[in-house]
Design an enzyme around this catalytic site. Structure first.
Site, PDB file in Angstrom:
ATOM      1  CD  GLU A  84      42.898  42.351  51.881  1.00 32.37           C
ATOM      2  OE1 GLU A  84      41.702  42.675  51.745  1.00 32.37           O
ATOM      3  OE2 GLU A  84      43.513  42.459  52.961  1.00 32.37           O
ATOM      4  CD  GLU A 109      42.067  49.685  46.722  1.00 30.27           C
ATOM      5  OE1 GLU A 109      41.588  50.314  45.755  1.00 30.27           O
ATOM      6  OE2 GLU A 109      41.676  48.550  47.070  1.00 30.27           O
ATOM      7  CG  ASP A 136      46.301  46.041  38.011  1.00 29.94           C
ATOM      8  OD1 ASP A 136      45.096  45.908  38.282  1.00 29.94           O
ATOM      9  OD2 ASP A 136      46.958  45.209  37.354  1.00 29.94           O
ATOM     10  CG  ASP A 159      34.320  46.185  39.692  1.00 28.10           C
ATOM     11  OD1 ASP A 159      33.260  45.653  39.306  1.00 28.10           O
ATOM     12  OD2 ASP A 159      34.569  47.396  39.558  1.00 28.10           O
ATOM     13  CE  LYS A 163      26.218  48.451  32.386  1.00 24.99           C
ATOM     14  NZ  LYS A 163      26.323  49.813  31.805  1.00 24.99           N
ATOM     15  CG  ASP A 195      28.593  40.954  47.431  1.00 26.15           C
ATOM     16  OD1 ASP A 195      29.293  41.069  46.404  1.00 26.15           O
ATOM     17  OD2 ASP A 195      27.999  41.915  47.953  1.00 26.15           O
ATOM     18  CE  LYS A 234      32.198  52.070  50.909  1.00 24.64           C
ATOM     19  NZ  LYS A 234      33.016  53.180  50.346  1.00 24.64           N
ATOM     20  CG  PHE A 235      32.938  46.659  48.390  1.00 21.72           C
ATOM     21  CD1 PHE A 235      32.178  47.421  47.515  1.00 21.72           C
ATOM     22  CD2 PHE A 235      34.228  47.051  48.664  1.00 21.72           C
ATOM     23  CE1 PHE A 235      32.702  48.551  46.922  1.00 21.72           C
ATOM     24  CE2 PHE A 235      34.769  48.180  48.076  1.00 21.72           C
ATOM     25  CZ  PHE A 235      34.003  48.933  47.201  1.00 21.72           C
ATOM     26  CD  GLU A 236      31.473  39.855  54.533  1.00 20.53           C
ATOM     27  OE1 GLU A 236      31.061  38.782  54.995  1.00 20.53           O
ATOM     28  OE2 GLU A 236      32.603  40.308  54.767  1.00 20.53           O
TER      29      GLU A 236
END
Length: 255
Positions: A84, A109, A136, A159, A163, A195, A234-236
Site C-alpha cells: 500500500e 508512508e 517514497d 495527493d 494546481k 475523491d 481520514k482523507f475519504e
C-alpha cells in the site's frame, strides 16, 4: 564510532537519511513524478507512540534503502504480499489486514506519525501481517521490491496536486503504472481510489496506457482480492463531508 558503541542505528528506528534522499532516474521515456524538491511534513510522536516505536519498529519497520526485501524472512512465512503506497495513518490498512490474515501487507508512508499510529494499531490489535517502510512509494517499488513479487498494490486517496503546474507530481502517470505492473505477479491487482474529480478524470485517461495492465473497471465482482476498504480513511471522510464522489479503479496483470 567505536566497536563497543551500542547506540541504535537511526535506520533501525525509521529515520530517513540526512542530506539528499535517494532519487531514481528513469530513462524509459515514460512520465514519473518529480518529487526531488518536495518538502515532506515532519511530526512528533507522543511519549507512548515513541515507546512503542522504539520497541517494535526494528521488527515491523524499515527505511528506504537499496535493498531488495525478502518477504518470507520479514513476515516469517510465505504468503501473497500487497503493497500500500501512501498509507497515511493506516486506518484502512489495519482494518483490511484483519480481514486478510493470509495476506502480507506492507504499508509505505513518509509521515512518521502516520506510521506510528499504524504501528500502535498493529501492536495493540495483535495484527501480525502488517509491516511498514518509511520512504517514497516510487523509490520503494524501484529499489526494494523484486519484479514479479507482489499480489497487489493499493493507492488510496493519493495527493491530487490540484494546481496544473503541480500535475507532474501526481503518482498515477505512465511511468509508475509501468513500474507497478513490473512488480506485480501475473494475476496481481492494482487498486486506486480518489475523491478528487479532476484527478479521477486524469486517471480515466490513463487506464489503458500500460500494456502490462488490463483495466477491470469498478466494481469488479470477481476480483481475487479484498477491495472493500472496510472503514473510511481520514482523507475519504473529509471528501465525503464535502460531498465529493469516490472514484475507484482496478487493473490486473494478465495471467
Amino acid at each position: 564510532m567505536s566497536s563497543t558503541d551500542n547506540s541504535p542505528n537511526p535506520d533501525d528506528l525509521g529515520e530517513l537519511p540526512s542530506g539528499r534522499r535517494l532519487q531514481s532516474v528513469f530513462d524509459d521515456g515514460l512520465d514519473y513524478p518529480r518529487l526531488g524538491n518536495v518538502t515532506f511534513r515532519r511530526g512528533t510522536l507522543t511519549d507512548n507512540q515513541q515507546r512503542l516505536w522504539n520497541e517494535h519498529w526494528p521488527r515491523l519497520g524499515r527505511v528506504l534503502a537499496d535493498e531488495m526485501i525478502d518477504t518470507d524472512e520479514w513476515f516469517g512465512r510465505s504468503a501473497p504480499t500487497i503493497l500500500e503506497i501512501g498509507s497515511g495513518t493506516g486506518t484502512s490498512t489495519a482494518a483490511m489486514a484483519v480481514q486478510e490474515p493470509d495476506v502480507n501487507v506492507i504499508a509505505v508512508e513518509l509521515y512518521k506519525p502516520g506510521l506510528a499510529k499504524l504501528l500502535g494499531a498493529a501492536v495493540r490489535g495483535g495484527i501480525d501481517n502488517i509491516r511498514m517502510i518509511r520512504g517514497d512509494g516510487i523509490e520503494v517499488l524501484n529499489r526494494m521490491i523484486a519484479p514479479g513479487s507482489l499480489a497487489g498494490v493499493r493507492i488510496f486517496f493519493p495527493d491530487p496536486w490540484p494546481k496544473a503546474r503541480h500535475h507532474k507530481r501526481r503518482i498515477i502517470q505512465s511511468g509508475p503504472l509501468h513500474l507497478i505492473a513490473s512488480r506485480l505477479k501475473p494475476g496481481g491487482v492494482l487498486h486506486v481510489a480518489t475523491d478528487h474529480a479532476d484527478y479521477a478524470e486524469w486517471i480515466s485517461e490513463l487506464v489503458d496506457v500500460e500494456p502490462q495492465l488490463e483495466y477491470r473497471g469498478w466494481p469488479w465482482p470477481d476480483c481475487p482480492q479484498l477491495v472493500d476498504r472496510q472503514v473510511i480513511t481520514k482523507f475519504e471522510g473529509k471528501g465525503l463531508d464535502r460531498d465529493h464522489d469516490i472514484t475507484e479503479f482496478l487493473w490486473q496483470r494478465p495471467l
